[in-house]
Scaffold this active site. Structure first.
Site, mmCIF file in Angstrom:
data_model
loop_
_atom_site.group_PDB
_atom_site.id
_atom_site.type_symbol
_atom_site.label_atom_id
_atom_site.label_comp_id
_atom_site.label_asym_id
_atom_site.label_seq_id
_atom_site.Cartn_x
_atom_site.Cartn_y
_atom_site.Cartn_z
ATOM 1 N N HIS A 341 27.853 -11.048 19.663
ATOM 2 C CA HIS A 341 28.351 -10.977 21.043
ATOM 3 C C HIS A 341 29.450 -9.930 21.213
ATOM 4 C CE1 HIS A 341 26.818 -15.380 21.518
ATOM 5 N NE2 HIS A 341 25.851 -14.498 21.595
ATOM 6 N N CYS A 352 29.772 5.963 29.592
ATOM 7 C CA CYS A 352 29.535 6.844 28.439
ATOM 8 C C CYS A 352 29.575 6.093 27.109
ATOM 9 C CB CYS A 352 30.532 8.002 28.430
ATOM 10 S SG CYS A 352 32.221 7.503 28.025
ATOM 11 N N CYS A 421 38.029 5.454 32.405
ATOM 12 C CA CYS A 421 37.670 5.994 31.086
ATOM 13 C C CYS A 421 38.148 7.449 30.981
ATOM 14 C CB CYS A 421 36.159 5.928 30.891
ATOM 15 S SG CYS A 421 35.571 6.885 29.481
ATOM 16 N N CYS A 424 35.227 10.049 30.656
ATOM 17 C CA CYS A 424 34.495 10.314 31.901
ATOM 18 C C CYS A 424 35.364 11.085 32.899
ATOM 19 C CB CYS A 424 34.023 9.008 32.531
ATOM 20 S SG CYS A 424 32.633 8.265 31.668
ATOM 21 N N SER A 491 29.048 -23.999 14.795
ATOM 22 C CA SER A 491 28.371 -23.603 16.035
ATOM 23 C C SER A 491 27.450 -24.720 16.493
ATOM 24 C CB SER A 491 27.549 -22.331 15.820
ATOM 25 O OG SER A 491 26.765 -22.065 16.971
ATOM 26 N N SER A 492 27.405 -24.954 17.799
ATOM 27 C CA SER A 492 26.456 -25.933 18.338
ATOM 28 C C SER A 492 25.157 -25.233 18.743
ATOM 29 C CB SER A 492 27.070 -26.656 19.540
ATOM 30 O OG SER A 492 27.414 -25.716 20.541
HETATM 31 ZN ZN LIG Z 1 33.276 6.979 29.980
#
Ligand SMILES: [Zn+2]
Ligand SMILES: [Zn+2]
Length: 580
Positions: A341, A352, A421, A424, A491-492
């Protein structure tokens, strides 16, 4: 109807909400509504997400049964709960139904996903009718509608209501009591009692009820010679969940001190909400800003260290974890960890995919939000952020409102700023059609809502409603296929992504071991092949505290020195995982 009857009606409606809250059946998502007994053509739906705080009719909006319009003109300024359409459609379609509850339960998803019908087994199940119909929302979306599983449009509500109309289905039959109709995410329909907590486990072998018995069974499990076709496979893959991190001071979600148990208003953010909504991101990053310092300070506990030892001793092939706390890679950098996860140690750009160190990001957040930064330092000094217990937090000066937001004196969540970001910003991304994005930021570099949705930073975790990337899924399957057994720790298996990995292993004939306090989803099928005299070699199930038991298991295995492959494993150079 007398005024006493009306008072009695509202008393029942308030009580119904409190009952649902007490059993945590509609936490944050589900809702209870009731038809107006005076008119029959309107119904009442609550406007707060916390049924436990409902006290009177003032917490409700009245809607028209036929078109879902609010009855009072002034109530249009309050945005109604988006899944109100479930309730409206059912009242409209079925005049005999006077109350509707809808809740979101994971327990029913296997029925909706596999198409295996849920059928009544006992006399108590009569309410189900002959068979429970499945409503697959995917069949009803119109072009350009968001596929988010929510029944939040009139035509989706109508389609769901139609699903109840099978002649044999009791949901449509007149009943002397108030009838209930329950909608589940994914479309499975059933009554609330079936969504109760998982049953307590059967301990296998029974001697594993004691810690020493469990250690003996685990020794047997880890050192047995695999009976599988591929004789080269001799190791165990671990699958770990929130239970292994509890001793590091992190709350698990479902335990007695878990987030859901102590903080009833806790509601995780959904992926689609995060990417679509600037205000939701402000709220997320503000909360994350307050929580990060202590999360970053917490460390792996003796259970993680024992996993590192088992890896060094040659018992383990790799670790798959559902946790996002980075404790596994910290505790055993040379034993492969696949973080199913994702992880909180980075923020990632949704455009990006550049990753940024979360601590450096924290410094940026502090610079952009000086008032929050002062408040954070104050709360860190008071110790209020070291506890998940709302009462204790309040005592130490950290107050939260009914939505679970922290009350920061003189500051509003809407004022929280987060950076865009940098990659970006420096090199604006292009659309497929060649159009350049213009990312708008304020004078300090904080993201502002403009024409572009590029350059949004997100925690590098899989959020609720977000899919796990195919590369991660494939890597996890490979890790299972390369091993000869699976050991589940803490963990369940409530999330499907984890449960299906264990199922996959079992389908290949692998022994499954589970150490978890409390029930595990569908666990019977992992042990149904075991006879009465099984010792742990072919599978085991116990419920002990990991950080106490695992270090003793390591000691026991060290004394026995029963690992035929330990030396060769240690001599082998470390090969980085394909996903590392
Ligand atoms: Zn970015
Ligand atoms: Zn719903």
């Amino acid at each position: 109807m007398s005024s006493t009857d009306i008072a009695q009606f509202w008393c029942s409606v308030v009580t119904a909400n409190h009952v649902l809250d007490y059993f945590s059946l509609v936490t944050g998502y589900g809702h209870f509504s009731a038809r107006n007994p005076l008119t029959n053509t309107t119904f009442f739906h609550n406007i707060v997400d916390t049924p436990g705080t409902i006290t009177s009719s003032s917490n409700f909006i009245e809607f028209n049964v036929y078109n879902g319009a609010p009855v009072a003109s002034n109530s249009t300024s309050i945005s109604p709960y988006s899944e109100m359409w479930i309730h409206q459609a059912i009242y409209k379609r079925y005049p005999s139904i006077n109350a509707v509850v809808h809740s979101h339960s994971r327990a029913v998803l296997p029925f909706a996903n596999t198409g295996v019908p849920l059928v009544p087994q006992l006399h108590l199940d009569g309410v189900l009718g002959d068979q429970v119909p499945v409503f697959d929302i995917a069949e009803y979306y119109r072009p350009n509608e968001t596929h988010d599983f929510l029944v939040n449009l009139p035509h989706l509500g109508a389609a769901l209501a139609d699903t109840f109309s099978t002649p044999e289905n009791n949901a449509t039959k007149k009943n002397s009591e108030q009838e209930q109709t329950v909608e589940m995410v994914g479309g499975q329909l059933m009554r609330i009692p079936y969504t109760a907590p998982l049953p307590a486990p059967t301990i296998i072998p029974s001697a594993a009820a004691s810690v020493s018995g469990a250690i003996a069974a685990l020794t047997d499990f880890l050192t047995s010679t695999p009976q599988l076709r591929n004789k080269n496979k001799d190791k165990t893959v671990l699958l770990t969940g929130a239970g292994i991190s509890v001793a590091s001071g992190l709350a698990d979600y479902r335990g007695t001190k878990g987030t859901y148990t102590l903080n009833k208003t806790y509601r995780p953010i959904y992926f689609h909400e995060f990417v679509a909504n600037h205000a939701a991101r402000k709220r997320y990053w503000a909360r994350s800003f307050l929580g990060w310092t202590n999360l970053n300070k917490s460390k792996p506990n003796p259970a993680h260290k024992a996993v590192a030892d088992l890896g060094r001793m040659g018992y383990l092939s790799s670790v798959i974890t559902q946790n996002v706390d980075s404790f596994h890679p910290q505790a055993h950098p040379s034993l492969r960890t696949l973080e199913l996860h994702g992880y909180l140690r980075s923020a990632v750009c949704t455009t990006c995919r550049t990753e940024y160190d979360r601590q450096l990001f924290q410094n940026d957040l502090a610079a952009l939000n000086p008032a929050w930064s002062d408040f954070l330092n104050e709360m860190l000094a008071s110790g209020a952020l070291t506890t998940e217990n709302p009462d204790e937090r309040r005592r130490l000066g950290l107050k939260t409102n009914p939505d679970g937001d922290v009350d920061v004196p003189g500051v509003d969540y809407a004022t929280f700023r987060y950076p865009a970001c940098p990659t970006c910003l420096a090199k604006p991304p292009q659309d497929k059609d060649g159009k350049k994005h213009v990312i708008e930021v304020d004078v300090d570099g904080a993201w502002v809502a403009g024409n572009s949705t590029a350059g949004i930073l997100k925690p590098n975790v899989i959020m609720f409603g977000e899919s796990i990337p195919d590369t991660t899924k494939t890597a996890a399957e490979l890790a299972i296929d390369e091993a000869s057994r699976v050991l589940v720790l803490g963990s369940s298996l409530a999330t499907y992504s984890a449960w299906r990995l264990v199922k996959r292993a079992r389908e290949q004939g692998m022994p499954i071991g589970i150490v978890n306090i409390g029930g595990v989803r569908g666990e019977e099928q992992f042990f149904s092949h075991l006879g009465e005299n099984s010792t742990g070699k072919d599978g085991l199930r116990c419920a002990h505290i990991l950080e106490e038991m695992l270090p003793n298991l390591v000691k026991e295995l060290g004394q026995k020195n029963t690992t035929p492959f330990a030396s060769s494993a240690m001599a082998r150079p470390f090969v980085p995982a394909p996903w590392a």
